[in-house]
Write a protein that holds these residues in place. Structure first.
Motif, PDB file in Angstrom:
ATOM      1  N   VAL A 172      32.654  45.707  44.167  1.00  0.00           N
ATOM      2  CA  VAL A 172      32.528  46.897  45.027  1.00  0.00           C
ATOM      3  C   VAL A 172      33.814  47.721  44.966  1.00  0.00           C
ATOM      4  CG1 VAL A 172      32.293  47.688  47.413  1.00  0.00           C
ATOM      5  CG2 VAL A 172      30.802  45.889  46.542  1.00  0.00           C
ATOM      6  N   ALA A 173      34.956  47.057  45.015  1.00  0.00           N
ATOM      7  CA  ALA A 173      36.240  47.764  44.950  1.00  0.00           C
ATOM      8  C   ALA A 173      36.385  48.498  43.615  1.00  0.00           C
ATOM      9  CB  ALA A 173      37.399  46.792  45.155  1.00  0.00           C
ATOM     10  N   GLU A 174      35.969  47.859  42.526  1.00  0.00           N
ATOM     11  CA  GLU A 174      36.035  48.490  41.203  1.00  0.00           C
ATOM     12  C   GLU A 174      35.108  49.704  41.139  1.00  0.00           C
ATOM     13  OE1 GLU A 174      37.392  49.279  37.485  1.00  0.00           O
ATOM     14  OE2 GLU A 174      38.189  47.793  38.887  1.00  0.00           O
ATOM     15  N   PHE A 175      33.931  49.591  41.718  1.00  0.00           N
ATOM     16  CA  PHE A 175      32.985  50.706  41.751  1.00  0.00           C
ATOM     17  C   PHE A 175      33.600  51.911  42.464  1.00  0.00           C
ATOM     18  CE2 PHE A 175      29.535  52.985  43.953  1.00  0.00           C
ATOM     19  CZ  PHE A 175      28.799  53.406  42.855  1.00  0.00           C
ATOM     20  N   PHE A 176      34.210  51.675  43.616  1.00  0.00           N
ATOM     21  CA  PHE A 176      34.816  52.784  44.352  1.00  0.00           C
ATOM     22  C   PHE A 176      36.037  53.333  43.621  1.00  0.00           C
ATOM     23  CE2 PHE A 176      32.263  51.199  47.913  1.00  0.00           C
ATOM     24  CZ  PHE A 176      31.691  52.392  48.300  1.00  0.00           C
ATOM     25  N   LYS A 177      36.738  52.488  42.894  1.00  0.00           N
ATOM     26  CA  LYS A 177      37.870  52.961  42.094  1.00  0.00           C
ATOM     27  C   LYS A 177      37.380  53.923  41.009  1.00  0.00           C
ATOM     28  CE  LYS A 177      40.901  50.735  38.972  1.00  0.00           C
ATOM     29  NZ  LYS A 177      41.584  49.503  38.581  1.00  0.00           N
ATOM     30  N   ILE A 178      36.261  53.584  40.398  1.00  0.00           N
ATOM     31  CA  ILE A 178      35.677  54.455  39.373  1.00  0.00           C
ATOM     32  C   ILE A 178      35.263  55.783  39.982  1.00  0.00           C
ATOM     33  CG2 ILE A 178      33.655  54.717  37.873  1.00  0.00           C
ATOM     34  CD1 ILE A 178      33.964  51.659  37.338  1.00  0.00           C
ATOM     35  N   LEU A 179      34.696  55.748  41.180  1.00  0.00           N
ATOM     36  CA  LEU A 179      34.283  56.978  41.855  1.00  0.00           C
ATOM     37  C   LEU A 179      35.463  57.757  42.439  1.00  0.00           C
ATOM     38  CD1 LEU A 179      31.036  55.946  43.726  1.00  0.00           C
ATOM     39  CD2 LEU A 179      31.277  57.082  41.526  1.00  0.00           C
ATOM     40  N   GLY A 180      36.662  57.216  42.319  1.00  0.00           N
ATOM     41  CA  GLY A 180      37.850  57.882  42.844  1.00  0.00           C
ATOM     42  C   GLY A 180      38.300  59.065  41.985  1.00  0.00           C
ATOM     43  N   ASP A 181      37.650  59.292  40.865  1.00  0.00           N
ATOM     44  CA  ASP A 181      38.001  60.402  39.981  1.00  0.00           C
ATOM     45  C   ASP A 181      36.968  61.519  40.140  1.00  0.00           C
ATOM     46  OD1 ASP A 181      39.618  61.151  37.300  1.00  0.00           O
ATOM     47  OD2 ASP A 181      37.509  61.718  37.097  1.00  0.00           O
ATOM     48  N   THR A 182      37.427  62.716  40.456  1.00  0.00           N
ATOM     49  CA  THR A 182      36.493  63.819  40.729  1.00  0.00           C
ATOM     50  C   THR A 182      35.656  64.198  39.512  1.00  0.00           C
ATOM     51  OG1 THR A 182      38.237  65.445  40.330  1.00  0.00           O
ATOM     52  CG2 THR A 182      37.865  64.785  42.611  1.00  0.00           C
TER      53      THR A 182
END
Length: 101
Positions: A34-44
């Motif tokens: 889950v943390a990795e998924f949100f990290k990926i979504l951290g880029d606009t």
């Protein structure tokens, strides 16, 4: 000095709540995913790509045109999205079409 709204004035452990919560917390592997998924979504840019692919299956050229970016920059971000399994690619004639999973 402002009072900390998260401070607890009691010294009682609410054992049933603690036990129930511990039983519902996911294992470390799930939490890391889950943390990795949100990290990926951290880029606009990656989020914009996902919004575009949510509307239509597009090739790299189309995505670059929609986002007013170069094919190279789109390809770089798509690599991250593909490695994470968020987007997939399929061949249609000579074109590679991308779509969100």
């Amino acid at each position: 000095m402002a009072k900390n709204e998260f401070a607890c004035d009691c010294n009682i452990i609410h054992e049933e709540l603690v036990k129930d919560t511990l039983g519902k917390i996911q294992d470390d592997d799930a939490v890391n995913k889950v943390a990795e998924f949100f990290k990926i979504l951290g880029d606009t840019t990656r989020v914009k790509i996902l919004f575009a692919l949510d509307q239509n299956e597009l090739c790299v050229c189309d995505i670059a045109n929609v986002l007013h970016m170069t094919k190279s920059s789109i390809s770089h971000q798509l690599g991250t999205l593909r490695r994470s399994g968020i987007v997939k690619c399929k061949k249609v004639r000579k074109r590679s079409i991308l779509y969100a999973r």
